[in-house]
Design an enzyme around this catalytic site. Structure first.
Site, short mmCIF file in Angstrom:
data_model
loop_
_atom_site.label_atom_id
_atom_site.label_comp_id
_atom_site.label_asym_id
_atom_site.label_seq_id
_atom_site.Cartn_x
_atom_site.Cartn_y
_atom_site.Cartn_z
N GLY A 248 -3.85 -1.54 -2.69
CA GLY A 248 -3.71 -0.25 -2.03
C GLY A 248 -2.89 0.70 -2.87
O GLY A 248 -2.47 0.37 -3.98
N LYS A 249 -2.62 1.88 -2.31
CA LYS A 249 -1.91 2.91 -3.07
C LYS A 249 -0.51 2.48 -3.48
O LYS A 249 0.02 2.97 -4.47
CB LYS A 249 -1.85 4.20 -2.24
CG LYS A 249 -3.20 4.90 -2.13
CD LYS A 249 -3.08 6.23 -1.44
CE LYS A 249 -4.43 6.95 -1.42
NZ LYS A 249 -4.36 8.27 -0.75
N ARG A 250 0.07 1.58 -2.69
CA ARG A 250 1.44 1.14 -3.05
C ARG A 250 1.46 0.39 -4.38
O ARG A 250 2.51 0.22 -5.00
CB ARG A 250 2.00 0.24 -1.94
CG ARG A 250 1.25 -1.09 -1.79
CD ARG A 250 1.74 -1.89 -0.58
NE ARG A 250 0.97 -3.09 -0.38
CZ ARG A 250 -0.21 -3.15 0.21
NH1 ARG A 250 -0.76 -2.04 0.65
NH2 ARG A 250 -0.84 -4.30 0.37
#
Length: 492
Positions: A248-250
């Site tokens: 994910g974006k993290r």
């Protein structure tokens, strides 16, 4: 073996890099077997539709060097290749299932469905439709009133999905929902549309992410309900971050466009993605492959069924390898947009700037992991820098007075040069080190700090050449002034 595979994106935003990895697998499989790779746009979810998302998806695939044999933009014998242009077909197939007894109309209002779900949650039951409309007489619900059409899954027994990677996967029919096939607005759900399209487009192998495995028994049931031959299924592993969680974006960039903006080369990203969850062979250590080698070597049987980890460290390493393989002219072309985006060079590039860039490229090529790294690595060349703090201008095992005298001697010798190039400067300044009785590291470190403001920078003499005579001498003089001020203050 006949091979027809597809990528069927939903135009709901940027394509996720995990999905693109699956696209790479499909493309390699098709190209290896001399088959067809098809693009089909699944745009029936109108609530999440994003205008221009299709162009973004196509641009991402083109950037990676992926081509397709059939699709919305290139046509083909099984079009249209956009689901919203095939709506009458899905309605026809839903009505066929009604006639065969494999589907039923359902007019349960949203309020009732939500109440049922809440009761199931409270009891800890599986969340699924309770079959309220399942056994109503065929004429109990009028075709003219708002309703959906649901799949009538068998209540007993098992559905077996044969998977090329996992073998036979068994599902208990009692735990499979009566899936909505046709919504009240006339649009199909994914499950009906994907089966109808895959069959009619003669897709032979469905290579998709593991997260679709739970839907496979519904799809197998639909194939059997229509009396159609099943395709081969291969559910490839999900892509996880280094922490073991879904990518994910993290974790960093997750769309192809973001990787492009961060300075990754398409050929490096393609090579990397092919190895996320696939290996060429037992004990095989090769990791850098040409596109042709990957087409030759790719084998679905060697896809690891366990989740794959997306390692940014490995991608950075691989991208650096590909950068170092570029000829300098090509590398310059690819670096220019990053300098321009940072406002360091003009658009279009002037002849003067181009000459300066040609000096810089060989200095940085060995140091880049991404193209974007060139910006902080060379910013001192294009923008003025503050004069470093005096304490940073004192060389190791040197006094402020010695450092000042050294910088003055450096400036004097450089100012007298007729030819301003690295090849002329290096022997001149090495001789100066001997004349001053100092080590090269002491003198060159002083020059680097004074002219670049950095403790670590590309090769010194090339940097001086790129900076130019005027800027180099000016920064040396500013450093001298800073040291002179400190010395005078100490005396005063």
């Amino acid at each position: 073996m006949t091979v027809r595979v597809r990528f069927a994106p939903s135009p709901t935003g940027q394509p996720h890099i995990g999905n693109i990895r699956t696209v790479v697998f499909n493309w390699l499989f098709a190209r290896q077997h001399g088959g067809q790779f098809i693009i089909r746009v699944e745009d029936t979810d109108r609530t999440r539709y994003v205008p221009d998302a299709v162009n973004v998806i196509f641009n991402s695939l083109h950037w990676l060097g992926l081509d397709w044999d059939e699709g919305p933009d290139v046509g083909g014998p099984y079009g249209p290749y956009v689901q919203s242009e095939r709506l009458p077909l899905y309605r026809e197939k839903a009505l066929e299932l009604l006639d065969k007894g494999w589907a039923y109309r359902c007019n349960c209002p949203p309020e009732r469905l939500e109440r049922i779900r809440e009761e199931q949650r409270a009891r800890g039951d599986m969340i699924m439709y309770d079959g309220h409309c399942r056994d109503l007489p065929p004429d109990a619900i009028s075709p003219d009133e708002p309703h959906v059409i649901r799949l009538k899954m068998p209540r007993e027994g098992q559905t077996v999905v044969h998977d090329l990677l996992k073998g036979d996967v068994v599902f208990e029919n009692s735990g499979i929902d009566d899936q909505v096939l046709l919504k009240s607005d006339g649009f199909p759900t994914y499950h009906l549309a994907v089966v109808v399209d895959d069959y009619l487009m003669q897709i032979t192998h469905i290579i998709r992410g593991d997260d679709w495995l739970s839907s496979a028994p519904k799809h197998v049931t639909l194939y059997r309900a229509f009396g159609w031959e099943l395709p081969e299924f291969a559910h490839v592993p999900l892509v996880l971050g280094a922490d073991g969680k879904k990518l994910g974006k993290r974790h960093g960039a997750i769309s192809v466009a973001e990787f492009e903006k961060q300075g990754y080369l398409p050929e490096a990203l393609f090579n990397f993605l092919a190895l996320v969850g696939w290996a060429p062979g037992e004990g095989e250590e090769q990791e850098i492959f040409t596109r042709e080698e990957l087409i030759q070597r790719f084998d679905l049987k060697r896809v690891n069924p366990a989740p794959a980890v997306f390692s940014y460290d490995k991608l950075d390493w691989m991208n650096g390898v590909y950068i170092r393989k570029l000829d300098q002219e090509t590398l310059l072309e690819r670096l220019i947009p990053f300098w321009q985006d940072a406002g360091m060079i003009p658009t279009p590039v002037t002849a003067e700037a181009l000459a300066q860039l040609q000096v810089i490229v060989p200095l940085v090529q060995e140091r880049l992991k991404t193209l974007k790294d060139v910006v902080p690595l060379t910013d001192f060349i294009f923008t003025d820098i503050p004069t470093p703090a005096p304490e940073k201008l004192i060389g190791p095992k040197m006094t402020a007075e010695q450092s000042l005298q050294t910088l003055e001697a450096v400036r004097a010798r450089l100012a007298a040069l007729r030819d301003w190039d690295a090849a002329t400067m290096e022997p001149l300044l090495r001789q100066l080190c001997q004349d001053l009785g100092l080590k090269a590291g002491q003198v060159f470190g002083l020059i680097r700090t004074a002219t670049t403001g950095k403790e670590v920078a590309p090769p010194l003499f090339g940097c001086l050449e790129a900076l130019g005579r005027q800027t180099t001498l000016l920064r040396l003089r500013r450093a001298e002034d800073a040291l002179e001020a400190v010395i005078q203050a100490q005396k005063g």
